[in-house]
Design an enzyme around this catalytic site. Structure first.
Site, PDB file in Angstrom:
ATOM      1  N   GLU A 104     -11.829  -0.346  -1.477  1.00 40.74           N
ATOM      2  CA  GLU A 104     -10.881  -0.774  -2.569  1.00 40.74           C
ATOM      3  C   GLU A 104     -10.997  -1.687  -3.750  1.00 40.74           C
ATOM      4  O   GLU A 104     -10.896  -2.331  -3.391  1.00 40.74           O
ATOM      5  CB  GLU A 104      -9.191  -0.252  -1.619  1.00 40.74           C
ATOM      6  CG  GLU A 104      -7.686  -0.342  -2.191  1.00 40.74           C
ATOM      7  CD  GLU A 104      -7.725   1.094  -2.427  1.00 40.74           C
ATOM      8  OE1 GLU A 104      -8.550   1.273  -3.921  1.00 40.74           O
ATOM      9  OE2 GLU A 104      -7.299   1.684  -2.505  1.00 40.74           O
ATOM     10  N   ASP A 105     -10.510  -0.753  -4.832  1.00 46.66           N
ATOM     11  CA  ASP A 105     -10.365  -1.928  -5.838  1.00 46.66           C
ATOM     12  C   ASP A 105      -8.899  -3.287  -5.931  1.00 46.66           C
ATOM     13  O   ASP A 105      -9.155  -4.718  -5.544  1.00 46.66           O
ATOM     14  CB  ASP A 105     -10.347  -1.706  -7.194  1.00 46.66           C
ATOM     15  CG  ASP A 105      -8.996  -0.281  -7.241  1.00 46.66           C
ATOM     16  OD1 ASP A 105      -8.090   0.453  -6.268  1.00 46.66           O
ATOM     17  OD2 ASP A 105      -8.116  -0.271  -8.110  1.00 46.66           O
ATOM     18  N   ASP A 108      -2.088  -3.976  -3.923  1.00 50.06           N
ATOM     19  CA  ASP A 108      -0.984  -4.427  -4.808  1.00 50.06           C
ATOM     20  C   ASP A 108       0.674  -4.661  -3.058  1.00 50.06           C
ATOM     21  O   ASP A 108      -0.229  -5.660  -2.635  1.00 50.06           O
ATOM     22  CB  ASP A 108      -1.180  -4.062  -5.263  1.00 50.06           C
ATOM     23  CG  ASP A 108       0.059  -4.681  -6.736  1.00 50.06           C
ATOM     24  OD1 ASP A 108       1.388  -4.981  -6.626  1.00 50.06           O
ATOM     25  OD2 ASP A 108      -0.338  -4.048  -8.347  1.00 50.06           O
ATOM     26  N   PHE A 157      -1.152  -7.442 -14.865  1.00 47.79           N
ATOM     27  CA  PHE A 157      -1.543  -6.330 -14.899  1.00 47.79           C
ATOM     28  C   PHE A 157      -2.832  -6.334 -15.253  1.00 47.79           C
ATOM     29  O   PHE A 157      -2.843  -6.709 -16.816  1.00 47.79           O
ATOM     30  CB  PHE A 157      -0.654  -6.326 -16.216  1.00 47.79           C
ATOM     31  CG  PHE A 157      -0.594  -3.749 -16.100  1.00 47.79           C
ATOM     32  CD1 PHE A 157      -1.865  -3.237 -16.095  1.00 47.79           C
ATOM     33  CD2 PHE A 157       0.763  -3.272 -15.988  1.00 47.79           C
ATOM     34  CE1 PHE A 157      -2.227  -2.106 -16.156  1.00 47.79           C
ATOM     35  CE2 PHE A 157       0.042  -2.231 -16.233  1.00 47.79           C
ATOM     36  CZ  PHE A 157      -0.469  -1.068 -16.257  1.00 47.79           C
ATOM     37  N   ARG A 170     -11.455   1.507 -17.702  1.00 44.16           N
ATOM     38  CA  ARG A 170     -12.081   1.451 -15.943  1.00 44.16           C
ATOM     39  C   ARG A 170     -13.533   1.295 -16.071  1.00 44.16           C
ATOM     40  O   ARG A 170     -14.298   0.673 -14.738  1.00 44.16           O
ATOM     41  CB  ARG A 170     -11.851   2.693 -15.029  1.00 44.16           C
ATOM     42  CG  ARG A 170     -10.737   3.529 -14.833  1.00 44.16           C
ATOM     43  CD  ARG A 170     -10.524   4.045 -13.491  1.00 44.16           C
ATOM     44  NE  ARG A 170     -10.122   5.398 -14.149  1.00 44.16           N
ATOM     45  CZ  ARG A 170      -8.713   5.088 -12.650  1.00 44.16           C
ATOM     46  NH1 ARG A 170      -8.532   4.237 -11.601  1.00 44.16           N
ATOM     47  NH2 ARG A 170      -7.845   6.175 -12.811  1.00 44.16           N
TER      48      ARG A 170
END
Ligand code: PRP
Length: 186
Positions: A104-105, A108, A157, A170
């Site tokens: 997973e990137d 959060d 962010f 991306r």
């Protein structure tokens, strides 16, 4: 001005350089390859954010693996998770009795991976672990931690290296902080 130069203009700070990311991805791959020596794993890419990390991680790993992909989205174009996880594409392979590593990137709120690990556990894998490039523990709403983590980052962010804003950024090779004026008002 267009393309990467245009994108770079909207970045206030490079949080993780390409070199730093590549070094850490190699370390994670070495660690996972050691931990799963002699085992066959299914490396699961969570689309879309993990695509770049997944491709680099998989190529740096030295053990047998199968790759599979799952399309999951909880944010859409919003900045905050809706808490509702939508599956746009399920895995093609059965994971019953197999060793699964989720790539997973970012973690959060943790809602996406909490949902996903519950779903995948019900399919009875031999083992299930999470390998996450970025972790923002400040934002956590569930009790979940990655088994392998690339970097703990502050609550900013971030985009690049797979992470997007409205589907863009991306393809930046680094992780950068998006200028607030780019997303404020959205
Ligand atoms: C991002 C990211 C994780 C999730 C993490 O996906 O790739 O899957 O959010 O957030 P959480 O811990 O608060 O649940 P997103 O919904 O933005 O889709 P994408 O990967 O296609 O960009």
């Amino acid at each position: 001005m267009w393309g990467k130069e245009f994108m770079a203009q909207n970045i206030s700070e490079v949080l993780l350089t390409e070199e730093r990311i590549q070094k850490r991805v190699k370390e994670l791959a070495d660690q996972i390859s050691r931990d799963y020596q002699g085992k066959e794993v299914v490396l699961l890419c969570i689309l879309k954010g993990a695509c770049i990390f997944f491709a680099d991680l998989a190529r740096a790993m030295t053990i047998h693996m199968q790759m599979d992909f799952m399309g999951i989205s909880s944010y859409g174009d919003a900045q905050k998770t809706s808490g509702i996880v939508r599956i746009s594409k399920d895995m093609d392979t059965s994971i019953t009795g197999r060793h699964v590593i989720i790539a997973e990137d970012i973690m959060d709120s943790g809602l996406t991976l909490t949902y996903l690990t519950q779903l995948l556990s019900s399919r009875n894998p031999a083992s299930l672990r999470i390998c996450c490039l970025l972790d923002k523990p400040e934002r956590r709403e569930c009790e979940i931690t990655p088994d392998y983590c690339g970097f703990i980052i502050p609550n900013k962010f971030v985009v690049g290296y797979g992470l997007d804003y409205c589907g863009e950024y991306r393809n930046l090779p680094y992780v950068g902080v998006l200028k607030p004026e780019v997303y404020s008002g959205s």
